[in-house]
Design an enzyme around this catalytic site. Structure first.
Site, PDB file in Angstrom:
ATOM      1  CB  VAL A  86      -4.516   3.103   5.320  1.00  0.00           C
ATOM      2  CG1 VAL A  86      -3.774   2.880   6.628  1.00  0.00           C
ATOM      3  CG2 VAL A  86      -4.822   1.772   4.650  1.00  0.00           C
ATOM      4  CG  ASP A  87     -10.701   3.396   3.960  1.00  0.00           C
ATOM      5  OD1 ASP A  87     -11.315   2.445   4.479  1.00  0.00           O
ATOM      6  OD2 ASP A  87     -10.836   4.580   4.340  1.00  0.00           O
ATOM      7  CG  HIS A 102      -3.011   2.450  11.738  1.00  0.00           C
ATOM      8  ND1 HIS A 102      -3.948   1.476  11.971  1.00  0.00           N
ATOM      9  CD2 HIS A 102      -2.375   2.644  12.921  1.00  0.00           C
ATOM     10  CE1 HIS A 102      -3.873   1.080  13.243  1.00  0.00           C
ATOM     11  NE2 HIS A 102      -2.926   1.772  13.828  1.00  0.00           N
ATOM     12  CB  CYS A 110      11.233   8.927  -0.989  1.00  0.00           C
ATOM     13  SG  CYS A 110      12.859   8.453  -1.588  1.00  0.00           S
ATOM     14  CG  ASN A 196     -17.746  -4.737  16.270  1.00  0.00           C
ATOM     15  OD1 ASN A 196     -18.096  -5.631  15.518  1.00  0.00           O
ATOM     16  ND2 ASN A 196     -16.478  -4.361  16.402  1.00  0.00           N
ATOM     17  CD  GLU A 198     -17.274 -10.403  15.165  1.00  0.00           C
ATOM     18  OE1 GLU A 198     -18.010 -11.215  14.590  1.00  0.00           O
ATOM     19  OE2 GLU A 198     -16.038 -10.334  14.978  1.00  0.00           O
TER      20      GLU A 198
HETATM   21  C1  BV8 Z   1       3.564  -0.435  17.555  1.00  0.00           C
HETATM   22  C2  BV8 Z   1      -1.903  -0.027   8.393  1.00  0.00           C
HETATM   23  C3  BV8 Z   1       5.529  -0.504  18.704  1.00  0.00           C
HETATM   24  C4  BV8 Z   1      -1.342  -0.958   7.388  1.00  0.00           C
HETATM   25  C5  BV8 Z   1      -2.279  -1.318  10.424  1.00  0.00           C
HETATM   26  C6  BV8 Z   1       4.320  -8.525  18.219  1.00  0.00           C
HETATM   27  C7  BV8 Z   1       5.218  -8.117  17.248  1.00  0.00           C
HETATM   28  C8  BV8 Z   1       5.196  -6.821  16.733  1.00  0.00           C
HETATM   29  C9  BV8 Z   1       4.258  -5.907  17.191  1.00  0.00           C
HETATM   30  C10 BV8 Z   1       3.358  -6.332  18.146  1.00  0.00           C
HETATM   31  C11 BV8 Z   1       3.381  -7.622  18.661  1.00  0.00           C
HETATM   32  N1  BV8 Z   1       2.370  -7.717  19.572  1.00  0.00           N
HETATM   33  C12 BV8 Z   1       1.706  -6.534  19.650  1.00  0.00           C
HETATM   34  C13 BV8 Z   1       2.320  -5.701  18.807  1.00  0.00           C
HETATM   35  C14 BV8 Z   1       1.955  -4.341  18.561  1.00  0.00           C
HETATM   36  C15 BV8 Z   1       1.187  -4.312  17.236  1.00  0.00           C
HETATM   37  C16 BV8 Z   1      -0.175  -4.943  17.475  1.00  0.00           C
HETATM   38  O1  BV8 Z   1      -1.015  -4.325  18.077  1.00  0.00           O
HETATM   39  N2  BV8 Z   1      -0.373  -6.174  16.993  1.00  0.00           N
HETATM   40  C17 BV8 Z   1      -1.666  -6.806  17.223  1.00  0.00           C
HETATM   41  C18 BV8 Z   1      -2.110  -7.518  15.966  1.00  0.00           C
HETATM   42  C19 BV8 Z   1      -1.554  -7.717  18.419  1.00  0.00           C
HETATM   43  N3  BV8 Z   1       1.041  -2.919  16.943  1.00  0.00           N
HETATM   44  C20 BV8 Z   1       1.978  -2.332  16.197  1.00  0.00           C
HETATM   45  O2  BV8 Z   1       2.921  -2.896  15.688  1.00  0.00           O
HETATM   46  C21 BV8 Z   1       1.790  -0.827  16.064  1.00  0.00           C
HETATM   47  N4  BV8 Z   1       3.028  -0.234  16.376  1.00  0.00           N
HETATM   48  O3  BV8 Z   1       3.034  -1.004  18.475  1.00  0.00           O
HETATM   49  O4  BV8 Z   1       4.783   0.055  17.628  1.00  0.00           O
HETATM   50  C22 BV8 Z   1       6.710   0.300  18.766  1.00  0.00           C
HETATM   51  C23 BV8 Z   1       6.850   1.155  19.848  1.00  0.00           C
HETATM   52  C24 BV8 Z   1       7.977   1.902  19.912  1.00  0.00           C
HETATM   53  C25 BV8 Z   1       8.933   1.832  18.900  1.00  0.00           C
HETATM   54  C26 BV8 Z   1       8.755   0.989  17.804  1.00  0.00           C
HETATM   55  C27 BV8 Z   1       7.626   0.222  17.719  1.00  0.00           C
HETATM   56  C28 BV8 Z   1       1.400  -0.471  14.648  1.00  0.00           C
HETATM   57  C29 BV8 Z   1       0.029  -1.037  14.361  1.00  0.00           C
HETATM   58  C30 BV8 Z   1      -0.443  -0.515  13.012  1.00  0.00           C
HETATM   59  C31 BV8 Z   1      -0.479  -1.656  12.025  1.00  0.00           C
HETATM   60  N5  BV8 Z   1      -1.057  -1.141  10.777  1.00  0.00           N
HETATM   61  N6  BV8 Z   1      -2.761  -0.793   9.298  1.00  0.00           N
HETATM   62  C32 BV8 Z   1      -2.401  -1.373   6.417  1.00  0.00           C
HETATM   63  O5  BV8 Z   1      -3.599  -1.105   6.619  1.00  0.00           O
HETATM   64  O6  BV8 Z   1      -2.004  -1.978   5.416  1.00  0.00           O
HETATM   65  S1  BV8 Z   1      -3.299  -2.204  11.429  1.00  0.00           S
HETATM   66  C33 BV8 Z   1      -4.677  -2.705  10.585  1.00  0.00           C
HETATM   67  O7  BV8 Z   1      -5.485  -3.307  11.568  1.00  0.00           O
HETATM   68  C34 BV8 Z   1      -5.571  -1.613  10.010  1.00  0.00           C
HETATM   69  O8  BV8 Z   1      -5.163  -0.297  10.269  1.00  0.00           O
HETATM   70  C35 BV8 Z   1      -6.891  -1.898  10.725  1.00  0.00           C
HETATM   71  O9  BV8 Z   1      -7.719  -0.817  10.760  1.00  0.00           O
HETATM   72  C36 BV8 Z   1      -6.333  -2.247  12.000  1.00  0.00           C
HETATM   73  C37 BV8 Z   1      -7.124  -2.713  13.111  1.00  0.00           C
HETATM   74  O10 BV8 Z   1      -8.028  -3.643  12.654  1.00  0.00           O
HETATM   75  P1  BV8 Z   1      -9.550  -3.184  12.656  1.00  0.00           P
HETATM   76  O11 BV8 Z   1      -9.646  -1.831  12.062  1.00  0.00           O
HETATM   77  O12 BV8 Z   1     -10.102  -3.381  14.009  1.00  0.00           O
HETATM   78  O13 BV8 Z   1     -10.138  -4.187  11.622  1.00  0.00           O
HETATM   79  P2  BV8 Z   1     -10.573  -5.685  11.905  1.00  0.00           P
HETATM   80  O14 BV8 Z   1     -10.795  -6.335  10.594  1.00  0.00           O
HETATM   81  O15 BV8 Z   1      -9.625  -6.288  12.889  1.00  0.00           O
HETATM   82  O16 BV8 Z   1     -11.982  -5.558  12.657  1.00  0.00           O
HETATM   83  C38 BV8 Z   1     -13.108  -5.067  11.948  1.00  0.00           C
HETATM   84  C39 BV8 Z   1     -14.197  -4.962  12.986  1.00  0.00           C
HETATM   85  O17 BV8 Z   1     -15.337  -4.386  12.373  1.00  0.00           O
HETATM   86  C40 BV8 Z   1     -14.633  -6.312  13.534  1.00  0.00           C
HETATM   87  O18 BV8 Z   1     -14.773  -6.200  14.946  1.00  0.00           O
HETATM   88  C41 BV8 Z   1     -16.009  -6.555  12.885  1.00  0.00           C
HETATM   89  O19 BV8 Z   1     -16.880  -7.225  13.760  1.00  0.00           O
HETATM   90  C42 BV8 Z   1     -16.489  -5.152  12.666  1.00  0.00           C
HETATM   91  N7  BV8 Z   1     -17.367  -5.000  11.499  1.00  0.00           N
HETATM   92  C43 BV8 Z   1     -17.169  -5.478  10.241  1.00  0.00           C
HETATM   93  N8  BV8 Z   1     -18.171  -5.066   9.443  1.00  0.00           N
HETATM   94  C44 BV8 Z   1     -19.008  -4.323  10.206  1.00  0.00           C
HETATM   95  C45 BV8 Z   1     -18.510  -4.278  11.517  1.00  0.00           C
HETATM   96  N9  BV8 Z   1     -19.138  -3.640  12.512  1.00  0.00           N
HETATM   97  C46 BV8 Z   1     -20.309  -3.012  12.200  1.00  0.00           C
HETATM   98  N10 BV8 Z   1     -20.844  -3.009  10.965  1.00  0.00           N
HETATM   99  C47 BV8 Z   1     -20.227  -3.640   9.947  1.00  0.00           C
HETATM  100  N11 BV8 Z   1     -20.786  -3.613   8.717  1.00  0.00           N
HETATM  101 ZN    ZN Z   2      13.429  10.450  -2.678  1.00  0.00          ZN
END
Ligand code: BV8
Ligand code: ZN
Length: 226
Positions: A86-87, A102, A110, A196, A198
């Site tokens: 989102v950046d 996202h 609003c 990645n 890892e």
């Molecule tokens: C949906 C915006 C359903 C906000 C984000 C239980 C309860 C509720 C929901 C769920 C549940 N179980 C599952 C769900 C679904 C849930 C979900 O998936 N949960 C997960 C955690 C299990 N998903 C949702 O809720 C989605 N909506 O499913 O709706 C629905 C359907 C119908 C009707 C109604 C509802 C919505 C998901 C969106 C959440 N919002 N972001 C904000 O940013 O503030 S998610 C957030 O995580 C970011 O967007 C981020 O990008 C995203 C994913 O994480 P990554 O990008 O992968 O980042 P992460 O740190 O995890 O990993 C970084 C990677 O980079 C690592 O692998 C690392 O090794 C690597 N790395 C780091 N540095 C380097 C590198 N690689 C190479 N070089 C480097 N230098």
């Molecule tokens: Zn308004």
């Protein structure tokens, strides 16, 4: 070609990832902050979190990996960049066909009239209100438990289903529905390559996993893309 990026591509710009060491969710628990329930219960705490991230992102810039992807877009006939981030750094790097599935931390929505505006003031205070209807504003991002914008989701699935190659860059591949895009691509016969630091749950499915830093690998990959 379709590309899926996650927080890892912005890590080298200095934007903390979510699950890595020093990751955002480490210091905060996502369910305390990035959910509609958290915002309903304590909007000022959630705004504190987003103002902190906005102030962080305001002082960083896109990095060679972001810029390389903008360049790659000009080298292939059909290119879609799907980002979980989102950046806004892909926009700053010049990417055109970008799906910010996202949302974008620089946009506010609003909660009353639904109007969406871009606002680049890093700190909006803990209860910013709409100029039009005085409703409480929220970050225009998708929280956990919220569904994604239907059109964006459709376009992301379309790109995943029709691409020949999908690059999956810097994502832990645990968040849904994003983690399903590479699975879709693979099931339709695309070549899936993961970059990645890892292994991730996607690694066993990918045709190729390239371990290392996105800032090293992506620019070299694009340079050699004929
Ligand atoms: C949906 C915006 C359903 C906000 C984000 C239980 C309860 C509720 C929901 C769920 C549940 N179980 C599952 C769900 C679904 C849930 C979900 O998936 N949960 C997960 C955690 C299990 N998903 C949702 O809720 C989605 N909506 O499913 O709706 C629905 C359907 C119908 C009707 C109604 C509802 C919505 C998901 C969106 C959440 N919002 N972001 C904000 O940013 O503030 S998610 C957030 O995580 C970011 O967007 C981020 O990008 C995203 C994913 O994480 P990554 O990008 O992968 O980042 P992460 O740190 O995890 O990993 C970084 C990677 O980079 C690592 O692998 C690392 O090794 C690597 N790395 C780091 N540095 C380097 C590198 N690689 C190479 N070089 C480097 N230098
Ligand atoms: Zn308004």
């Amino acid at each position: 070609m379709a590309v899926l990026t996650g927080a890892g591509i912005s890590a080298e710009s200095g934007v903390p990832t979510f699950r890595g060491k020093g990751g955002l969710w480490r210091s905060y628990r996502s369910q305390d902050l990035a959910t509609p329930e958290a915002f309903a219960a304590n909007p000022s705490l959630v705004w504190e979190f987003y103002n902190w991230r906005r102030s962080l992102i305001a002082v960083v810039d896109c990095n060679p990996a972001h810029r390389a992807l903008a360049q790659l877009e000009t080298k292939v006939p059909h290119f879609t960049l799907i980002s979980q981030n989102v950046d806004g750094l892909h926009l700053r790097a010049g990417s055109k066909n970008l799906l910010e599935i996202h949302g974008n931390i620089w946009k506010v929505r609003c909660t009353k009239c639904g109007s969406i505006t871009a606002n680049y003031t890093p700190d909006l205070g803990t209860s910013p209100h709409c100029h039009r209807c005085a409703g409480l504003l929220r970050p225009h991002v998708v929280w956990f438990g919220e569904s994604l914008d239907y059109k964006l989701l459709q376009s992301a699935f379309d790109a995943s289903r029709t691409c020949d190659v999908m690059l999956v860059i810097g994502t832990s591949a645990v968040v849904q529905p994003s983690a399903s895009f590479p699975v879709e691509a693979k099931s339709r016969g695309a070549m899936v390559a993961e970059i990645n630091l890892e292994p991730t749950p996607l690694s066993s499915l990918a045709d190729m996993t390239i371990p290392g830093k996105v800032g090293d690998i992506v620019p070299r990959l694009v340079e050699n893309w004929s």
